[in-house]
Design a protein around this motif. Sequence first.
Motif, PDB file in Angstrom:
ATOM      1  N   THR A  20       0.815  -1.211   0.000  1.00  0.00           N
ATOM      2  CA  THR A  20       0.000   0.000   0.000  1.00  0.00           C
ATOM      3  C   THR A  20       0.852   1.267   0.000  1.00  0.00           C
ATOM      4  OG1 THR A  20      -1.697  -1.192   1.189  1.00  0.00           O
ATOM      5  CG2 THR A  20      -1.863   1.176   1.229  1.00  0.00           C
ATOM      6  N   THR A  21       2.033   1.211   0.600  1.00  0.00           N
ATOM      7  CA  THR A  21       2.856   2.404   0.676  1.00  0.00           C
ATOM      8  C   THR A  21       3.547   2.720  -0.652  1.00  0.00           C
ATOM      9  OG1 THR A  21       4.730   1.112   1.446  1.00  0.00           O
ATOM     10  CG2 THR A  21       3.289   2.073   3.132  1.00  0.00           C
ATOM     11  N   ALA A  23       4.192   3.762  -4.510  1.00  0.00           N
ATOM     12  CA  ALA A  23       3.526   4.691  -5.416  1.00  0.00           C
ATOM     13  C   ALA A  23       3.515   4.151  -6.845  1.00  0.00           C
ATOM     14  CB  ALA A  23       4.207   6.046  -5.367  1.00  0.00           C
ATOM     15  N   GLY A  43      -2.822   3.026  -3.731  1.00  0.00           N
ATOM     16  CA  GLY A  43      -1.811   4.060  -3.807  1.00  0.00           C
ATOM     17  C   GLY A  43      -2.163   5.096  -4.842  1.00  0.00           C
TER      18      GLY A  43
END
Length: 197
Positions: A20-21, A23, A43
């Motif tokens: 999820t972190t 990009a 994201g």
Amino acid sequence: MSSTPINKPSALQADKASATTSANLPEHISLSKWEDSGFEWAGQVASRSFERLNALLTTEHLQSDLEIKANLYRRNNVLHLSFTLTGEVWLTCQRCLQPIAIDLTDDYDIALLDNESQVRLVGEEQDCLLLDEIITEPAPERLLPLKKLVEDEILLKTPMAPKHDDCEMSVEQFGEIPEEEENENPFAALASLKGKL
């Protein structure tokens, strides 16, 4: 046994939290690894990172990132790719040639079928794709082209000839418009011959 997006093992949740972190939208999802347990990604993605979409984007306006939440899951023994897209892109109006915002915000759900017999397991309104048609590259593991499928849906939502609802085509006239000459009717000569025969 089918798995739903709600029931996921805790080890998988930890793996998803790290995704999820990021990009960068993953190019592919390994079906060998994720098709039975499910996969989630969320994201922000630069609209210019989609190669085919980038060719359509205007350079006259700053492009904002698109927010994407993707989910691979099984329902009724059929694999599904669903994603929510939030954001807009700026294209060029085909009338006034100025930037125009196109809203791409929508929810998508695509059934990924192993074979055509699975069509009966999904609703008539459901979008379907055959996995054999979208996984074309030979590889040791089956890789679902996630980024390409997301871009396909974006391109389907993008108008081919975008235009503002209220703009007028800007036309500048140079010189005078020549008047059309009246040509003689080619059948007039035939009409004059008709009485003579």
